[in-house]
Enzyme design. Structure first.
Site, PDB file in Angstrom:
ATOM      1  N   LYS A  73       2.906  38.617  22.981  1.00 27.40           N
ATOM      2  CA  LYS A  73       4.031  37.968  23.657  1.00 27.40           C
ATOM      3  C   LYS A  73       3.719  37.846  25.152  1.00 27.40           C
ATOM      4  CE  LYS A  73       9.114  38.499  23.963  1.00 27.40           C
ATOM      5  NZ  LYS A  73      10.237  39.357  23.520  1.00 27.40           N
ATOM      6  N   SER A 150      13.868  37.085  21.203  1.00 30.78           N
ATOM      7  CA  SER A 150      13.067  36.335  22.173  1.00 30.78           C
ATOM      8  C   SER A 150      11.585  36.266  21.834  1.00 30.78           C
ATOM      9  CB  SER A 150      13.229  36.975  23.563  1.00 30.78           C
ATOM     10  OG  SER A 150      12.731  38.310  23.570  1.00 30.78           O
ATOM     11  N   SER A 174      15.055  41.487  19.287  1.00 29.28           N
ATOM     12  CA  SER A 174      14.162  40.355  19.545  1.00 29.28           C
ATOM     13  C   SER A 174      12.934  40.268  18.662  1.00 29.28           C
ATOM     14  CB  SER A 174      13.711  40.368  21.012  1.00 29.28           C
ATOM     15  OG  SER A 174      14.815  40.289  21.872  1.00 29.28           O
TER      16      SER A 174
END
Length: 486
Positions: A73, A150, A174
């Protein structure tokens, strides 16, 4: 054979048997990354990945992650590799140091092939707010459904068969919510179990390193590599690290599991609830004691507003350094104040600005007692209530989400319904208490996956993995990958 669609352990065996080489794996993963149609990548590490695979140490060949491609990420610092947090305020930023998570994976021979898209600065939860636009769900061939956020890019890359595992972060849900939407195992350990050094902070008291895999055993493998004390992160735990894989014992006999009535009652999708209940009945037949537990609905309704106030307040403080002066693109201005104003006005999306306004307002001296401190007291009540349940039960079992992946057009749905306030946001409970929590696939509706979630006591990851492994056996939904014909 497409080895990238296999589990970590299967790929490892293929490498040892000489069926595929690490370089072949990396070239295949890079090719898939460039062909990705889900907007999963911020940056693809063509040069870096090939250099790393050429320099692999043959003596590491017995490491399970040797030569295995992965993605990270874009809120984890990677030295000499762009890291933007999917925000224009950090566009072009290249860190001078690497996160501990990245270093530990590389040390084991894993190879980074890309940095993935995310909701801007890890805020949002839909996979629609990053500066590169919407990240799409690989299971939906029309590009009309969310992957969730996210950690949207990491979820998309793993579920699309580009990499066998992907690193994300989980502040409210997330990783675990996107895992439900794309048919993956999404796991976050106890707060402090993994070093967060080099991970951009969103809400420090809630942030967890988390990750996606295609089965529970692979998840245990990743935790074994990442867990453990790091002196660079004072919040990381000194507790010993278990050998999570060798202790997987898929047996539910004698296990006590709690269902939370108030969460189940808020789920309107009867197919999801019926599938979940069938799994519960099968678990009971294997000797598990599964009880329905009641929690005050006022507390359940308070989860989301409590999360918003605390996370926004912490985010406002943590991101005060994003002024365009120290790093990132710099706007014009005749004074320091004007430069910062222009940088933050142009560099942040409207969602980020709203969250900073909420956070600043909550932290104002005259508002602290009514907003920030009240949210902290409410968090304390929620955590105490959940810990009291876990004093009597080995785990809490819930549907991970109240629906399959929603349509992108439904992002502005009713935020005051019980389904949204409770069933769509209950996973934040584990972040409030820093508890280990795992989502695994549970079933399908109209070709789209949905998951169930298990949450356990702090630092009891071994027990949680064992319970999750048996539920995975019951559902029979390990190692699923979205079809490529998009």
């Amino acid at each position: 054979m497409d080895y990238l669609k296999l589990s970590i352990s299967e790929i490892h065996k293929a490498i040892l048997a000489g069926e595929v080489s690490p370089k072949e794996l990396i070239l295949s993963a890079l090719k898939k990354a460039h062909e990705d149609k889900n907007n999963a990548f911020e940056y693809i590490c063509d040069k870096e990945a090939l250099e790393q695979v050429e320099n692999l140490n043959e003596n590491q060949k017995n490491n399970l992650l040797y030569g295995i491609p992965f993605v990270l990420k874009d809120n984890f610092s990677t030295k000499d590799i762009p890291t933007t947090g999917s925000s224009n305020i950090l566009n072009g930023y290249v860190p001078i140091y690497s996160s501990e998570v990245y270093l530990r994976l590389v040390e084991q021979g894993a190879i980074l092939i890309g940095k993935t898209t995310m909701d801007e600065l890890a805020m949002g939860g839909t996979g629609t707010t990053g500066h590169k636009g919407v990240t799409y769900n690989p299971w939906d061939k029309t590009n009309s459904r969310l992957v969730g956020g996210s950690s949207c890019g990491s979820a998309a890359a793993s579920s699309a068969g580009i990499v066998p595992f992907a690193i994300g972060s989980d502040t409210g849900d997330s990783v675990r919510k996107p895992a439900s939407y794309v048919g993956l195992v999404g796991f976050k350990p106890t707060w402090g179990r993994i070093s967060r050094y080099g991970m951009f902070p969103f809400a420090t008291s809630l942030d967890h390193v988390a990750f996606f895999t295609r089965n529970v055993e692979d998840s245990a493998t990743i935790l074994k590599v990442l867990a453990g004390r790091d002196d660079k992160d004072s919040t990381s735990s000194f507790k010993p690290v278990d050998d999570y894989c060798s202790q997987l014992n898929a047996n539910l006999k004698g296990k006590k599991i709690a269902l939370i009535k108030g969460i189940n009652d808020c789920i309107n999708d009867t197919l999801i609830l019926d599938t979940f209940n069938k799994v519960v009945e099968l678990a009971k037949q294997e000797g598990a004691t599964i009880d329905l537990v009641e929690i005050d609905n006022k507390l359940l309704k308070a989860i989301y507003p409590t999360y918003i106030v605390i996370s926004c307040a912490e985010a406002t403080s943590n991101n005060a350094n994003l002024d365009g002066i120290k790093f990132g693109p710099r706007a014009e201005g005749e004074s320091y104040e004007q430069i910062v104003f222009n940088n933050r006005t142009n560099g942040f999306s409207e969602l980020i600005k709203r969250r900073f306004v909420i956070g600043s307002y909550s932290l104002l001296k005259e508002n602290q007692n009514d907003l920030f401190l009240r949210a902290q007291r409410c968090r304390h009540l929620i955590v105490n209530t959940i810990n009291n349940v876990l004093d009597e039960y080995d785990a809490i079992l819930t549907p991970a989400t109240p629906s399959v992946a929603p349509l992108i057009s439904s992002v502005s749905s009713d935020k005051l319904s019980n389904e949204y306030l409770i069933a769509d946001n209950h996973l934040a409970i584990a972040n409030f208490g820093g508890l280990p929590s795992i989502t695994i696939p549970c079933g399908f509706e109209n070709g789209l996956p949905f998951g169930l979630n298990l949450t356990g006591k702090a630092f009891e990851e071994t027990k949680l993995y064992s319970i999750a492994k048996r539920f995975e056996d019951i559902t029979g939904l390990a190692n699923i990958v979205a079809k490529e014909d998009k």
